[in-house]
Design a protein around this motif. Structure first.
Motif, PDB file in Angstrom:
ATOM      1  N   LYS A 103       0.837  -1.206   0.000  1.00  0.00           N
ATOM      2  CA  LYS A 103       0.000   0.000   0.000  1.00  0.00           C
ATOM      3  C   LYS A 103       0.868   1.251   0.000  1.00  0.00           C
ATOM      4  CE  LYS A 103      -2.943   2.678   3.116  1.00  0.00           C
ATOM      5  NZ  LYS A 103      -3.448   2.759   4.513  1.00  0.00           N
ATOM      6  N   TRP A 106       2.516   1.880  -3.463  1.00  0.00           N
ATOM      7  CA  TRP A 106       1.559   2.451  -4.421  1.00  0.00           C
ATOM      8  C   TRP A 106       1.333   3.928  -4.109  1.00  0.00           C
ATOM      9  CZ3 TRP A 106       0.603   0.646  -8.909  1.00  0.00           C
ATOM     10  CH2 TRP A 106       0.387  -0.717  -9.162  1.00  0.00           C
ATOM     11  N   SER A 182      -2.578  -4.644  -3.639  1.00  0.00           N
ATOM     12  CA  SER A 182      -1.326  -4.458  -2.916  1.00  0.00           C
ATOM     13  C   SER A 182      -1.099  -5.696  -2.054  1.00  0.00           C
ATOM     14  CB  SER A 182      -1.390  -3.210  -2.028  1.00  0.00           C
ATOM     15  OG  SER A 182      -2.042  -3.492  -0.796  1.00  0.00           O
ATOM     16  N   MET A 194      -4.908  -0.583  -5.073  1.00  0.00           N
ATOM     17  CA  MET A 194      -4.782   0.708  -5.734  1.00  0.00           C
ATOM     18  C   MET A 194      -5.942   0.843  -6.700  1.00  0.00           C
ATOM     19  SD  MET A 194      -4.041   2.383  -8.740  1.00  0.00           S
ATOM     20  CE  MET A 194      -3.091   1.259  -9.754  1.00  0.00           C
ATOM     21  N   THR A 203      -5.738   4.448  -2.375  1.00  0.00           N
ATOM     22  CA  THR A 203      -5.460   3.109  -1.857  1.00  0.00           C
ATOM     23  C   THR A 203      -6.572   2.829  -0.856  1.00  0.00           C
ATOM     24  OG1 THR A 203      -3.899   4.121  -0.301  1.00  0.00           O
ATOM     25  CG2 THR A 203      -2.976   3.010  -2.233  1.00  0.00           C
TER      26      THR A 203
END
Length: 221
Positions: A103, A106, A182, A194, A203
């Motif tokens: 996470k 991203w 993720s 994402m 996210t």
């Protein structure tokens, strides 16, 4: 370094592979629901599977047999510690060559790095595939101008096709949602992905049983 294409499972060859191009993807439906853009086969009503080819996976959990290749809508079926798709042998690459972004990674790539918002854009390529284009640090190219498959390559861009998502055996939002897992869980039933739509990158946490696309990364050589 991003993988050359989305991850998929080839049921005919019983092996994991990457799509040949960044803009390729496969998904499926039952012929009556929304979605259904499909490469190499459609939904098989006899077996309840997309003829063995999978491109949208549940968050894999600790199930080393399926890695998200199941259509159950029960979160406990995906419970446990995350089993990274990179732990599989993919194509000619041995296990642990690739991994799934967290996470935080991203978020950094799409929201928090320098000039992040100018290095990404929703585009539709010349082959009619919409999705998210992501440019590397220092790029002077306007992300919104990367609208051909040739420019994806020459600009060094990552392209994530809008392959939609899956709820059980129903595929939705093909062409309108970029939705990629993720590696980060949020409790026992939920994990982060994402999610990109209408210029917004988020996210967000969602049920583990939802099927989403996977694009892996590895350390640059």
């Amino acid at each position: 370094e991003f993988a050359p294409g989305n991850l998929y499972y080839d049921g005919t060859a019983s092996s994991w592979k990457f799509e040949s191009n960044q803009w390729d993807f496969r998904t499926y439906n039952d012929g009556t629901k929304q979605g259904g853009s499909c490469i190499n086969g459609a939904y098989n009503s006899n077996t309840g599977t997309p003829n063995g080819d999978w491109g949208l996976f549940g968050w894999s959990g600790s199930d080393q047999t399926h890695y998200g290749k199941i259509t159950t809508q029960n979160n406990p079926d995906y419970s446990g510690s995350f089993m990274d798709w990179g732990g599989l042998a993919i194509g000619n690459d041995p296990v642990n060559t690739w991994r799934t972004l967290s996470k935080g990674e991203w978020n950094y790539l799409l929201n928090n790095r320098a000039k992040a918002s100018s290095l990404r854009a929703w585009v539709t390529l010349d082959n009619n595939v919409p999705g998210l284009v992501i440019l590397p640090d220092g790029s002077t190219t306007a992300a919104s101008t990367v609208t051909t498959t040739a420019l994806v390559g020459s600009s060094g861009a990552v392209f994530l096709p809008a392959s939609g998502n899956r709820d059980g055996m129903d595929v939705n939002a093909v062409g309108s949602v970029v939705s990629y897992w993720s590696s980060t869980p949020d409790g026992t039933d939920v994990a982060y992905l994402m999610y990109f739509y209408s210029g917004n990158v988020l996210t967000v946490n969602t049920n583990r049983y939802y099927g989403n696309a996977v694009r892996l990364v590895r350390a640059a050589e």
